[in-house]
Design an enzyme around this catalytic site. Structure first.
Site, PDB file in Angstrom:
ATOM      1  CG  HIS A 104      -2.035 -16.931   6.829  1.00 15.45           C
ATOM      2  ND1 HIS A 104      -1.884 -15.837   5.783  1.00 15.45           N
ATOM      3  CD2 HIS A 104      -2.676 -16.438   8.003  1.00 15.45           C
ATOM      4  CE1 HIS A 104      -2.383 -14.904   6.350  1.00 15.45           C
ATOM      5  NE2 HIS A 104      -2.935 -15.123   7.699  1.00 15.45           N
ATOM      6  CG  ASP A 143      -1.049 -14.248  13.056  1.00 16.23           C
ATOM      7  OD1 ASP A 143      -0.831 -14.260  12.205  1.00 16.23           O
ATOM      8  OD2 ASP A 143      -2.129 -14.498  13.477  1.00 16.23           O
ATOM      9  CG  ASP A 194      -5.800 -16.621   9.926  1.00 19.50           C
ATOM     10  OD1 ASP A 194      -5.097 -17.263  11.189  1.00 19.50           O
ATOM     11  OD2 ASP A 194      -5.471 -15.812   9.414  1.00 19.50           O
ATOM     12  CG  HIS A 254      -7.206 -13.232   6.905  1.00 21.01           C
ATOM     13  ND1 HIS A 254      -7.515 -12.171   7.329  1.00 21.01           N
ATOM     14  CD2 HIS A 254      -6.374 -14.141   7.247  1.00 21.01           C
ATOM     15  CE1 HIS A 254      -6.330 -12.152   8.005  1.00 21.01           C
ATOM     16  NE2 HIS A 254      -5.776 -13.446   8.054  1.00 21.01           N
ATOM     17  CG  HIS A 298      -5.514 -17.996  15.510  1.00 20.15           C
ATOM     18  ND1 HIS A 298      -4.565 -17.169  16.191  1.00 20.15           N
ATOM     19  CD2 HIS A 298      -5.356 -17.314  14.278  1.00 20.15           C
ATOM     20  CE1 HIS A 298      -3.549 -16.479  15.443  1.00 20.15           C
ATOM     21  NE2 HIS A 298      -4.368 -16.621  14.288  1.00 20.15           N
ATOM     22  CD  GLU A 342      -2.231 -11.347   9.618  1.00 21.91           C
ATOM     23  OE1 GLU A 342      -3.242 -12.012   9.235  1.00 21.91           O
ATOM     24  OE2 GLU A 342      -2.521 -10.358  10.054  1.00 21.91           O
ATOM     25  CG  HIS A 395      -4.251  -6.508  13.113  1.00 25.06           C
ATOM     26  ND1 HIS A 395      -5.773  -6.993  13.007  1.00 25.06           N
ATOM     27  CD2 HIS A 395      -3.674  -7.615  12.732  1.00 25.06           C
ATOM     28  CE1 HIS A 395      -5.481  -8.335  12.563  1.00 25.06           C
ATOM     29  NE2 HIS A 395      -4.286  -8.737  12.400  1.00 25.06           N
ATOM     30  CE1 TYR A 436      -9.287 -16.127  14.375  1.00 22.13           C
ATOM     31  CE2 TYR A 436     -10.718 -16.760  12.522  1.00 22.13           C
ATOM     32  CZ  TYR A 436      -9.211 -16.558  13.223  1.00 22.13           C
ATOM     33  OH  TYR A 436      -8.211 -16.950  12.537  1.00 22.13           O
TER      34      TYR A 436
HETATM   35 FE1  FEO Z   1      -3.977 -14.040   9.248  1.00 17.22          FE
HETATM   36 FE2  FEO Z   1      -3.718 -15.642  12.284  1.00 17.22          FE
HETATM   37  O1  FEO Z   1      -3.061 -14.631  10.683  1.00 17.22           O
END
Ligand code: FEO
Length: 396
Positions: free
Chosen positions: A78, A82, A164, A145, A225, A80, A24, A192
Site C-alpha cells: 500500500h 503512513d 490496512d 482502500h 496498523h 499511502e 486526516h 477503523y
Molecule cells: Fe491507507 Fe494506513 O494507510
C-alpha cells in the site's frame, strides 16, 4: 520497543506512534502503529515501511535484525504515506533487487516519488514469489482502500499480511490480539472499519468471497496498523462480514448541536420517546463528540436523527461537517428525521432533510421545528417523533 518474531523468521519491525491524534479527520485518541514485516528466508523480504516521522524507530528495528543491504525484496502492499513515507530513504539504504507492487501500486509510487529508476516488479492476484522455504502469494484488493492496495499471503505460515484491512488505530506495547483487552480491541477495529472502509463495504463482501474461493488457510492476520490477529483471525473476518452487510440493530443515534439549548431540549425529548421502545439510543452533542466517534456509533444503527437550530438561513457548522463526513462514507439501510429550533426563518430542518435524502437515508417524518424555546406541547411533539422512530425501528 523491540522487534517481535510473529512466525518463525517473520518479524514485526514497525513503529508505535504514541502521539498522533488526528489521521486526516479521524480521531486517533490512543495513537496508532505503522506495522512493517521482515521475512528472513534464503531471500529476505521487507513488507511495507512506516510513516516518515517514525523513520528512526523503524531503522533501529531493521538494523537489529539485518544489515539493510542484505534485504533482497521490498514489497509495497500500500502506497499511502503512513506506509511508504520512509521508502525513498530505505530504497537508498537497501538497494533491493526488486520492488514488488501491484500495477496500480507502481503508478502510485511513480506519482508519489517520481522515481523511474527503481526496480519495479508488478504482480497480479495469484502470482507468487519463492523466498526459499516460504512462498508469498499476492492478492490485489483494489479500493480496499486505495487502488494500489494488495495482500501478501505466506502459505507455509497461514499468514495474511493484510495492509490496512483488519487494522486498528491503537498504540500499544503489545503486538497480539490475545495480549490486550478483547472488547477494547474490537471497539478500535469497529471504529477503523466505520471511518475508513464503510464506503467500500460491497467490495469487502466480494473480497471475503474471493478469499474463500482461493481456499486460503489463514491462521494469522498481520495488518499494517494495530494488533496482529494471532488467536482470533476468524473473529475479525466475521466482524468484517457483519459490518460490510450493514444490517442494522435496534439502535438510534441523535446527532445535534445547539445554540441556547432549545434544540438540546428537543433532542432529549426525542431520546425519551425512543427509549420507550427499548431502542439503544446514543445522544451525541457535536460539541463534545468527534465526528469519527459519531460515525462509529452509526455503523450498526437503524436510525439517525439530526438536530440543528437555524443559523444564517442554514445549519450550524458542526452539522455541515458531520453531514459531509457521513455522506462520503455512504452508510446504508438507515431511516432518519430532523429537528431544530429557529428565531425567524427556520430553514435548518429542511436543509437536514434534503441532506438525508441526498445520502439515501429514508426520511420517515417531516421533522419538528420550534420557534425560539419549546413549550411543553412542542416537547411532546418531539417525544412523539422519537416514539414514531422507535416504532419504525422495532417493527422493521
Ligand atoms: Fe491507507 Fe494506513 O494507510
Amino acid at each position: 520497543m523491540e522487534t517481535t518474531e510473529i512466525k518463525e523468521n517473520v518479524h514485526w519491525i514497525g513503529a508505535v506512534d504514541w502521539n498522533v491524534r488526528d489521521f486526516h479527520g479521524y480521531s486517533v485518541w490512543k495513537g496508532t502503529t505503522y506495522n512493517a514485516y521482515l521475512v528472513m528466508d534464503e531471500k529476505v523480504a521487507l513488507f511495507d515501511t512506516v510513516k516518515k516521522t517514525s523513520m528512526a524507530e523503524f531503522r533501529k528495528h531493521l538494523s537489529q535484525l539485518i544489515d539493510p543491504p542484505k534485504i533482497d525484496y521490498i514489497i509495497v502492499n500500500h502506497v499511502e504515506m503512513d506506509h511508504s513515507g520512509c521508502l525513498p530513504e530505505i530504497m537508498e539504504l537497501v538497494k533491493p533487487e526488486k520492488l514488488i507492487c501491484s500495477l496500480m501500486g507502481k503508478k502510485a509510487l511513480l506519482d508519489h516519488f517520481h522515481r523511474e529508476d527503481w526496480p519495479y516488479e508488478v504482480v497480479k492476484t495469484g502470482q507468487s514469489i519463492n523466498l526459499g522455504k516460504k512462498t508469498v502469494e499476492f492478492i490485489e484488493t483494489r479500493m480496499l482502500h486505495w487502488p494500489d492496495s494488495m495482500f501478501s499471503y505466506i502459505k507455509e505460515d497461514g499468514l495474511l499480511i493484510s495492509s490496512d484491512a483488519f487494522g486498528q488505530h491503537w498504540a500499544t506495547s503489545q503486538r497480539f490480539d490475545d495480549e490486550v483487552d478483547g472488547p477494547e480491541l474490537m471497539a478500535h477495529a469497529a471504529k477503523y472499519y466505520a471511518n475508513i472502509l464503510l464506503l467500500y463495504s460491497p467490495l469487502v463482501q466480494k473480497l471475503l468471497t474471493k478469499v474463500q474461493e482461493l481456499g486460503l488457510e489463514i491462521n494469522m492476520i498481520a495488518p499494517d496498523h494495530g494488533l496482529i490477529w494471532r488467536t482470533s483471525p476468524d473473529k475479525i473476518i466475521a466482524a468484517y462480514d457483519k459490518w460490510s452487510k450493514q444490517e442494522p440493530l435496534d439502535k438510534a443515534v441523535i446527532i445535534y448541536d445547539t445554540m441556547w439549548h432549545s434544540t438540546e431540549q428537543m433532542a432529549r425529548a426525542i431520546y425519551d420517546g425512543l427509549l420507550i421502545h427499548g431502542v439503544n439510543v446514543k445522544l451525541m452533542n457535536l460539541r463534545v463528540n468527534h465526528r469519527s466517534d459519531v460515525m462509529t456509533e452509526l455503523l450498526d444503527a437503524k436510525a439517525v436523527i439530526f438536530g440543528s437550530p437555524t443559523l444564517n438561513n442554514g445549519i450550524l457548522p458542526r452539522l455541515a461537517d458531520i453531514l459531509a463526513y457521513i455522506k462520503g462514507l455512504k452508510p446504508k439501510n438507515k431511516i432518519g428525521a430532523a429537528f431544530g429550533s429557529f428565531g425567524w426563518s427556520g430553514e435548518a430542518v429542511g436543509v437536514l432533510n434534503k441532506a438525508m435524502e441526498d445520502m439515501k437515508i429514508e426520511v420517515i417524518d417531516p421533522g419538528v421545528k420550534v420557534k425560539n424555546v419549546p413549550t411543553e406541547d412542542q416537547l411532546k411533539e418531539c417525544y412523539a417523533l422519537g416514539s414514531k422512530i422507535g416504532q419504525a425501528i422495532t417493527s422493521a
